[in-house]
Design an enzyme around this catalytic site. Structure first.
Site, short mmCIF file in Angstrom:
data_model
loop_
_atom_site.label_atom_id
_atom_site.label_comp_id
_atom_site.label_asym_id
_atom_site.label_seq_id
_atom_site.Cartn_x
_atom_site.Cartn_y
_atom_site.Cartn_z
CG ASP A 1 22.99 76.08 -31.35
OD1 ASP A 1 23.55 75.05 -31.76
OD2 ASP A 1 22.56 76.21 -30.19
CD GLN B 1 21.60 72.02 -24.78
OE1 GLN B 1 22.70 72.19 -25.30
NE2 GLN B 1 20.68 71.25 -25.33
CE LYS C 1 25.15 70.64 -28.11
NZ LYS C 1 23.90 71.40 -27.91
#
Ligand code: NAP
Length: 294
Positions: free
Chosen positions: A120, A97, A53
């Site tokens: 997200d 994460q 990412k």
């Protein structure tokens, strides 16, 4: 013969489009989009995902910040870091994460992320906005699938769509998105799960099947009708004697036999997988432009 949906190609196209946007931002002298990623502990797979990412951010010209925290970081310490990211005007969006170490309550952490920085799209406020068809950050994998359907001009209006799997990150948002009054969308949707009785009765009628259960080669040719559109989200690592690495990735679809009956199909790897990062970058740009929360 099925059209193979090339997620790698579409992901590259999106990243090229983002690079053009970044160049325009630079030319204006405006602030560059800035994504932060929080990684707690040393889980190998998580390191790889976060690394990819951050690398993708750099490739398109975004700023990125990696916040690495020790595995024994307490929940209180992580909440403090999150508060800092929420209040940092230079950070447009950030991700934490998952999975987090067991001593940290993931739900509590997700709830602490400011919705306007939740690129997200996991915060309940953003999930609610998605359900109500309001501006929001769509979760990365479902957003990527919608992009694939759109860019391949797949007709979804009035079609019968079966989603297999009801996870919060894939199946459930996918079923909401396919049923919304949008294009792609406007499907009649059935969401199936492990307790669904006679799954095959649903899949045999489906014009579009989105498979996200994590069971390799689960969907077989006898379960689908001719001309079906198949989106395979599953990724399972299985041992293989045919590859140098000693493993290969399998999707949830028995690819060769289902492809023979499909009009469109995503391969694994190279289908849905590459779209996830592109979606995260698009959400970060949206955030930097205040397109979701004005
Ligand atoms: P998950 O949280 O484990 O959910 C799996 C879902 O499948 C559950 O809803 C489960 O039903 C359902 N299921 C299990 N067995 C079933 C059966 N026999 N018949 C019908 N439904 C069944 O998985 P996930 O996080 O959604 O991920 C699914 C797959 O997608 C995994 O392989 C994952 O690695 C992959 N994935 C890929 C990407 C990508 O970027 N390409 C992103 C995310 C996930 P219950 O709810 O009843 O248990």
């Amino acid at each position: 013969m099925a059209t193979i949906i090339d997620g790698k190609l579409i992901s590259q196209q999106i990243q090229e489009e983002l690079t053009i946007e970044v160049n325009a931002i630079k030319a204006n002298g405006s602030k560059l989009p800035h994504l932060a990623a929080v990684l707690v502990g040393n889980d190998g797979a998580s390191e790889t995902y976060v690394g990819a990412k951050v690398k993708a951010c750099e490739k398109v010209g975004f700023k990125s910040t990696m916040v690495r925290l020790a595995a024994d970081t307490t929940e209180k310490e992580l909440l403090f870091i999150i508060e800092g990211l929420n209040n940092d005007p230079d950070i447009d969006g950030y991700i934490v994460q998952l999975p987090l170490p067991k001593h940290i309550d993931e739900q509590k952490i997700m709830m602490a992320i400011a919705p306007e920085k939740d690129v997200d799209g996991f915060h309940p406020q953003n999930v609610g906005r998605m359900a109500l068809n309001l501006p929001t950050y769509l979760p990365a994998t479902p957003f990527g699938i919608m992009q694939l359907l759109e860019r391949y001009k797949i007709d979804t209006v009035g079609k019968y769509c079966v989603v297999i799997g009801r996870s919060h990150i894939v199946g459930s948002p996918m079923s909401i998105l396919m049923a919304r009054n949008t294009n792609p969308g406007n499907c009649t949707v059935t969401m199936c799960h492990s307790k669904t009785a006679d799954l095959k009765a649903f899949t045999l009628k489906a014009d579009i099947i989105i498979v996200a259960l994590g069971k390799p080669e689960f969907l077989t040719a006898d379960m689908v009708k001719d001309g079906v559109v198949v989106i395979d989200v599953g990724i399972t690592r299985v041992a293989s004697t045919q590859t140098k690495s000693g493993f290969k990735l399998l999707g949830d679809v028995k690819y060769d036999e289902v492809a023979a009956k499909s009009s469109f199909i995503t391969p694994v790897p190279g289908g849905v997988g590459p779209m996830t990062i592109a979606s995260l970058l698009v959400n970060t740009l949206k955030s930097s432009r205040k397109e979701v929360y004005k």
